[in-house]
Design a protein around this motif. Structure first.
Motif, short mmCIF file in Angstrom:
data_model
loop_
_atom_site.label_atom_id
_atom_site.label_comp_id
_atom_site.label_asym_id
_atom_site.label_seq_id
_atom_site.Cartn_x
_atom_site.Cartn_y
_atom_site.Cartn_z
N GLY A 43 -63.12 14.59 37.88
CA GLY A 43 -63.94 15.33 36.92
C GLY A 43 -63.37 15.22 35.52
N ARG A 44 -63.74 16.15 34.68
CA ARG A 44 -63.30 16.14 33.29
C ARG A 44 -61.91 16.78 33.19
N SER A 45 -60.91 15.97 33.52
CA SER A 45 -59.52 16.42 33.51
C SER A 45 -58.66 15.44 32.74
N PHE A 46 -57.58 15.95 32.16
CA PHE A 46 -56.64 15.14 31.39
C PHE A 46 -55.54 14.67 32.34
N ILE A 47 -55.46 13.35 32.56
CA ILE A 47 -54.48 12.79 33.49
C ILE A 47 -53.67 11.72 32.76
N ASP A 48 -52.41 12.02 32.47
CA ASP A 48 -51.54 11.12 31.73
C ASP A 48 -50.22 10.98 32.49
N VAL A 49 -50.21 10.04 33.43
CA VAL A 49 -49.05 9.81 34.29
C VAL A 49 -48.74 8.31 34.29
#
Length: 225
Positions: A43-49
């Motif tokens: 969904g509309r999520s911030f994923i910075d890995v």
């Protein structure tokens, strides 16, 4: 083309959060290098890995912030719902010197994180298959300040197979929850809940009652929905 610059990767993660679904998948897979099964949904999520893999049927809901991790692994049918903050302090920040740690969230088969939890992944957090971080506002804390040595420390946390962590619990560094256990609402877990099949409750949490293994969640047949 996989983007390596930390700054550009963060900008792309922010763009993906607001982009349409087809463009979001393109950014995640082609530009950030994440391995996402065609049946998985973000969904509309911030994923910075650094590295991210999603298995078949895995799902991430809306308005999650997942950042600073080296590894995010979500096995088949695992789920992160909405409004969770999953964070780590990267190695280049200068904290946790000489501490052996893996900055990771590992979610096994059919595991679930529900809504509005804080998960500190300065060391590895692992949910073994069919375990659930349920309810709201649980804190999973892998790092602490050791007053004896005046240094930051970080230790991994493991939630055992088919275990349930309920509302507003606190899990402190190094905690291991035994399989088929339930941690009651508001409990603070320090150390290890070693006995499988018990209800743990209190501050600090202690085994207070043996569970009935015939109950549906504790049986081998149940799939979490």
């Amino acid at each position: 083309m996989i983007i390596r610059s930390r700054r550009f990767r963060s900008a792309l993660a922010l763009f993906a959060m607001v982009a349409p679904g087809f463009l979001r998948r393109f950014v995640h897979t082609r530009l950030l290098g994440y391995r996402i099964d065609p049946t998985a949904v973000i969904g509309r999520s911030f994923i910075d890995v650094d590295r991210f893999e999603m298995g078949p049927g895995a799902a991430i809901g809306h308005l999650n912030v997942i950042r600073g991790l080296e590894d995010l692994w979500m096995a088949e049918a695992s789920r992160i719902a909405h409004l969770n903050w999953i964070n780590s302090v990267r190695r280049d920040k200068g904290f946790f010197e000489d501490v052996d740690r893996h900055l990771a969230l590992i979610m096994g088969y059919n595991t679930s994180i529900t809504i509005m939890h804080f998960i500190d992944c300065c060391a590895k957090v692992e949910l073994v298959s069919r375990s659930v971080l349920a309810g709201y506002w649980t804190q999973v804390m892998t790092h602490t300040f050791d007053y004896r040595t005046a240094r930051q420390d970080a230790r991994p946390i493991t939630i055992g197979e088919r275990s349930i962590i309920t509302t507003r619990c606190t899990l402190l560094p190094g905690v291991k929850i035994a399989e088929r256990s339930i941690v009651a609402a508001g409990s603070v877990v320090h150390g290890q809940c070693r006995k499988p099949g018990f209800l743990y409750a209190g501050v600090p949490a202690k085994p207070v009652r043996e569970l009935d293994f015939s109950q549906l969640f504790l049986t081998d047949e149940l799939t979490i929905r």
